[in-house]
Design a protein around this motif. Structure first.
Motif, PDB file in Angstrom:
ATOM      1  N   ALA A 193       0.834  -1.206   0.000  1.00 23.48           N
ATOM      2  CA  ALA A 193       0.000   0.000   0.000  1.00 23.48           C
ATOM      3  C   ALA A 193       0.864   1.250   0.000  1.00 23.48           C
ATOM      4  O   ALA A 193       0.554   2.239  -0.692  1.00 23.48           O
ATOM      5  N   SER A 194       1.957   1.244   0.750  1.00 15.48           N
ATOM      6  CA  SER A 194       2.834   2.409   0.818  1.00 15.48           C
ATOM      7  C   SER A 194       3.541   2.649  -0.514  1.00 15.48           C
ATOM      8  O   SER A 194       3.625   3.787  -0.997  1.00 15.48           O
ATOM      9  N   VAL A 195       4.050   1.570  -1.097  1.00 17.44           N
ATOM     10  CA  VAL A 195       4.751   1.708  -2.384  1.00 17.44           C
ATOM     11  C   VAL A 195       3.790   2.162  -3.476  1.00 17.44           C
ATOM     12  O   VAL A 195       4.058   3.124  -4.207  1.00 17.44           O
ATOM     13  N   MET A 196       2.659   1.470  -3.597  1.00 18.12           N
ATOM     14  CA  MET A 196       1.729   1.803  -4.669  1.00 18.12           C
ATOM     15  C   MET A 196       1.005   3.121  -4.406  1.00 18.12           C
ATOM     16  O   MET A 196       0.652   3.846  -5.349  1.00 18.12           O
ATOM     17  N   GLY A 197       0.804   3.453  -3.129  1.00 18.40           N
ATOM     18  CA  GLY A 197       0.195   4.745  -2.816  1.00 18.40           C
ATOM     19  C   GLY A 197       1.077   5.887  -3.262  1.00 18.40           C
ATOM     20  O   GLY A 197       0.619   6.854  -3.876  1.00 18.40           O
ATOM     21  N   TRP A 198       2.379   5.780  -2.965  1.00 19.28           N
ATOM     22  CA  TRP A 198       3.310   6.808  -3.405  1.00 19.28           C
ATOM     23  C   TRP A 198       3.474   6.780  -4.925  1.00 19.28           C
ATOM     24  O   TRP A 198       3.633   7.825  -5.569  1.00 19.28           O
ATOM     25  N   ALA A 199       3.396   5.567  -5.522  1.00  8.27           N
ATOM     26  CA  ALA A 199       3.496   5.457  -6.978  1.00  8.27           C
ATOM     27  C   ALA A 199       2.337   6.180  -7.661  1.00  8.27           C
ATOM     28  O   ALA A 199       2.540   6.976  -8.589  1.00  8.27           O
ATOM     29  N   PHE A 200       1.108   5.917  -7.211  1.00 10.67           N
ATOM     30  CA  PHE A 200      -0.044   6.571  -7.827  1.00 10.67           C
ATOM     31  C   PHE A 200      -0.081   8.060  -7.497  1.00 10.67           C
ATOM     32  O   PHE A 200      -0.573   8.870  -8.290  1.00 10.67           O
ATOM     33  N   ASP A 201       0.450   8.410  -6.325  1.00  8.05           N
ATOM     34  CA  ASP A 201       0.530   9.817  -5.963  1.00  8.05           C
ATOM     35  C   ASP A 201       1.415  10.564  -6.965  1.00  8.05           C
ATOM     36  O   ASP A 201       1.053  11.623  -7.485  1.00  8.05           O
ATOM     37  N   SER A 254      -7.445   2.998  -2.203  1.00  9.27           N
ATOM     38  CA  SER A 254      -7.955   3.259  -0.854  1.00  9.27           C
ATOM     39  C   SER A 254      -8.839   2.118  -0.367  1.00  9.27           C
ATOM     40  O   SER A 254      -8.908   1.837   0.833  1.00  9.27           O
ATOM     41  N   LEU A 255      -9.518   1.433  -1.289  1.00 16.37           N
ATOM     42  CA  LEU A 255     -10.361   0.286  -0.912  1.00 16.37           C
ATOM     43  C   LEU A 255      -9.499  -0.869  -0.404  1.00 16.37           C
ATOM     44  O   LEU A 255      -9.870  -1.569   0.547  1.00 16.37           O
ATOM     45  N   PHE A 256      -8.332  -1.076  -1.039  1.00 18.92           N
ATOM     46  CA  PHE A 256      -7.412  -2.118  -0.591  1.00 18.92           C
ATOM     47  C   PHE A 256      -6.909  -1.815   0.826  1.00 18.92           C
ATOM     48  O   PHE A 256      -6.853  -2.701   1.685  1.00 18.92           O
ATOM     49  N   VAL A 257      -6.538  -0.564   1.054  1.00 18.60           N
ATOM     50  CA  VAL A 257      -6.058  -0.164   2.381  1.00 18.60           C
ATOM     51  C   VAL A 257      -7.126  -0.407   3.434  1.00 18.60           C
ATOM     52  O   VAL A 257      -6.854  -0.924   4.522  1.00 18.60           O
ATOM     53  N   LEU A 258      -8.344  -0.046   3.111  1.00 20.04           N
ATOM     54  CA  LEU A 258      -9.455  -0.185   4.050  1.00 20.04           C
ATOM     55  C   LEU A 258      -9.652  -1.629   4.472  1.00 20.04           C
ATOM     56  O   LEU A 258      -9.950  -1.917   5.634  1.00 20.04           O
ATOM     57  N   ARG A 259      -9.467  -2.564   3.543  1.00 20.78           N
ATOM     58  CA  ARG A 259      -9.779  -3.969   3.809  1.00 20.78           C
ATOM     59  C   ARG A 259      -8.583  -4.804   4.248  1.00 20.78           C
ATOM     60  O   ARG A 259      -8.747  -5.756   5.011  1.00 20.78           O
ATOM     61  N   ARG A 266      -2.278  11.530  15.443  1.00 23.21           N
ATOM     62  CA  ARG A 266      -3.302  11.430  16.485  1.00 23.21           C
ATOM     63  C   ARG A 266      -4.286  10.287  16.246  1.00 23.21           C
ATOM     64  O   ARG A 266      -4.711   9.621  17.190  1.00 23.21           O
ATOM     65  N   MET A 267      -4.662  10.063  14.994  1.00 20.64           N
ATOM     66  CA  MET A 267      -5.731   9.109  14.667  1.00 20.64           C
ATOM     67  C   MET A 267      -5.214   7.807  14.056  1.00 20.64           C
ATOM     68  O   MET A 267      -5.983   6.857  13.913  1.00 20.64           O
ATOM     69  N   GLY A 268      -3.943   7.769  13.675  1.00 24.21           N
ATOM     70  CA  GLY A 268      -3.399   6.564  13.066  1.00 24.21           C
ATOM     71  C   GLY A 268      -3.109   6.757  11.592  1.00 24.21           C
ATOM     72  O   GLY A 268      -3.717   7.586  10.919  1.00 24.21           O
ATOM     73  N   ARG A 269      -2.158   5.933  11.084  1.00 27.04           N
ATOM     74  CA  ARG A 269      -1.731   6.080   9.692  1.00 27.04           C
ATOM     75  C   ARG A 269      -2.791   5.550   8.713  1.00 27.04           C
ATOM     76  O   ARG A 269      -3.044   6.160   7.682  1.00 27.04           O
ATOM     77  N   LYS A 270      -3.414   4.429   9.043  1.00 23.37           N
ATOM     78  CA  LYS A 270      -4.292   3.756   8.094  1.00 23.37           C
ATOM     79  C   LYS A 270      -5.503   4.605   7.712  1.00 23.37           C
ATOM     80  O   LYS A 270      -5.835   4.734   6.530  1.00 23.37           O
ATOM     81  N   ARG A 271      -6.191   5.162   8.686  1.00 23.05           N
ATOM     82  CA  ARG A 271      -7.419   5.903   8.412  1.00 23.05           C
ATOM     83  C   ARG A 271      -7.152   7.097   7.482  1.00 23.05           C
ATOM     84  O   ARG A 271      -7.906   7.363   6.543  1.00 23.05           O
ATOM     85  N   ILE A 272      -6.060   7.800   7.726  1.00 21.39           N
ATOM     86  CA  ILE A 272      -5.726   8.962   6.902  1.00 21.39           C
ATOM     87  C   ILE A 272      -5.276   8.521   5.515  1.00 21.39           C
ATOM     88  O   ILE A 272      -5.523   9.205   4.517  1.00 21.39           O
TER      89      ILE A 272
END
Length: 456
Positions: free
Chosen positions: A15-23, A201-206, A78-84
């Motif tokens: 998720a981190s790699v592909m999140g930064w890739a798509f970003d 984001s759906l992958f991260v959520l699940r 404050r709220m965690g990495r995943k939710r954001i």
């Protein structure tokens, strides 16, 4: 000292790699369609001025990144990495796709550039938020011995994958809308592909679990009634962490400038300086992007063996000479010499992306868990904001396209010098995350069940 990793480290890493890739994919798109966007949204008589206006719109997103880093970094601490992470992935993808719906200047006049710039502002805020989570969740979820590798894989590898995906989109859409059709219509579909990142984001959520380091710090704070006053955003700008943040920004600025003046500028360089045919250009950029994944991952892992500081100094010293020379050689190469240009571009991308491969974990290790998302994201985004502005100045200070290579060489040499000096003044940070820790980290499941962590 023992630390347990996430129950799903591969999912967090992916998720981190592909999140930064798509970003970065969403940011790269504008670089691939700079000409058509200049024609449709910012039409002026001067070619270099039109390009400069497009790069100014690119710079708008870059300028908003530190603000997004501060906002979403605070929430992530404050709220965690995943939710954001879920929120920012969706935000970047949707705002990018909507750019393709902006009417042309011929249709609505000044409304077109104003609307386009407004969307770039929104995108920039979300992009700043992405670094707050991708640049912490991945390294916090893997064993310590893989953190350098993860830094290179996310920072440089993610950038390479993002650029490769943008190249594939460019090649595909250019084939569907060849020649004038791409200038009139095809560029809009390039922006529409940004929705692919939103789906992540759906992958991260699940599938992705929260950072075990963040969960442990949160649990320790709750169980320790005598806990000290929490670190705030102000602490990043004053006192001990203020000095650290200033130096971190200088390191990130030098690294970011090396990227933006080489890989980031390459799509335009191969269009207006060395005018490679569009089809060949797409394949050259794809090859250069793919080599970055290997180069950055290797450089990140090298920092686990040599140390972050020594690795950055070694690569910076090489780049001080190599990057300006390669840019000059590309400018003087026949645009039809595809193989030669491919080799030169791969070498350029390898060296420039290797420089910032250890930077992400270096920034992580400069801050405790409590402010790591904010510290890393603000330092990274402010530094890369400064570096990202330089292509705009290169084009503005170039009266004609023939002047671009000389200006570019001067800027890249200066950027590498900043990087070397800032790295030389920084301490070695390898292993500092364990030194920052004050608790033994239980598994995520244990923390969520309310079991207190044992003090070290």
């Amino acid at each position: 000292m023992g630390t347990e990793v996430s129950g799903s480290p591969l999912a967090a890493a992916f998720a981190s790699v592909m999140g930064w890739a798509f970003d970065l994919f969403d940011l790269f798109i504008l670089l691939y369609v700079a000409g058509p966007v200049g024609h449709q949204i910012f039409p002026v008589k001067s070619e270099t001025l039109s390009l400069a206006l497009v790069f100014i719109s690119f710079a708008v997103s870059i300028l908003m990144r530190p603000g997004g880093a501060a906002i979403f970094g605070s929430f992530a601490d404050r709220m965690g990495r995943k939710r954001i992470m879920v929120i920012v992935f969706a935000g970047v993808g949707v705002s990018t796709a909507v750019m393709g719906l902006v009417p042309s200047y011929a249709a609505v006049g000044m409304v077109a550039p104003v609307l386009f710039l407004a969307l770039r502002v929104i995108q920039g805020i979300f992009v700043g938020g992405v670094t707050a989570v991708t640049h912490t969740l991945g390294t916090e979820s893997v064993p310590a011995r893989y953190r350098g590798l993860m830094s290179g894989l996310i920072g440089g590898g993610g950038a390479g994958i993002g650029a490769a995906l943008a190249s594939i989109a460019f090649i595909t859409i250019s084939a569907i809308y060849p020649g004038p059709a791409f200038i009139e219509t095809g560029w809009r579909y390039m922006f529409a592909t940004g929705l692919l990142g939103a789906l992540l984001s759906l992958f991260v959520l699940r599938k992705v679990e929260e950072s075990p380091l963040w969960l442990a710090a949160k649990n320790a704070k709750v169980s320790d009634k005598q806990a000290s006053k929490p670190l705030s955003f102000k602490d990043l700008l004053s006192g001990r962490y203020g000095r650290i943040t200033v130096l971190n920004i200088a390191v990130a600025a030098g690294a970011g400038a090396q990227y933006y003046l080489t890989s980031g500028f390459l799509p335009t360089y191969l269009d207006v300086v060395t005018p490679v045919p569009r089809d060949d250009r797409g394949w050259i950029l794809l090859g250069a992007s793919l080599i970055v994944v290997l180069a950055a991952t290797s450089a990140g892992h090298l920092s686990e063996r040599l140390g972050r500081r020594r690795t950055m100094l070694m690569i910076g010293t090489i780049n001080l000479v190599a990057l300006p020379v390669i840019l000059l050689v590309i400018a003087r190469t026949d645009p039809g010499a595809t193989v030669t240009i491919l080799i030169l571009c791969c070498l350029l991308a390898t060296l420039s992306n290797a420089a910032y491969a250890p930077v992400m974990i270096f920034l992580n290790e400069r801050y405790p868990t409590e402010i790591r998302s904010r510290g890393t994201a603000v330092s990274w985004n402010t530094g890369f904001m400064l570096g990202g502005l330089l292509p705009t100045f290169v084009t503005l200070l170039s009266p004609t396209t023939a002047d671009i290579p000389g200006r570019l060489m001067i800027f890249i040499a200066g950027a590498v010098l900043v990087f070397i000096i800032a790295a030389a003044r920084s301490p070695e940070t390898r292993g500092a995350i364990e030194q920052h820790a004050t608790v033994t980290f239980p598994s995520a499941a244990t923390i969520e069940e309310g079991t207190n962590a044992k003090p070290l």
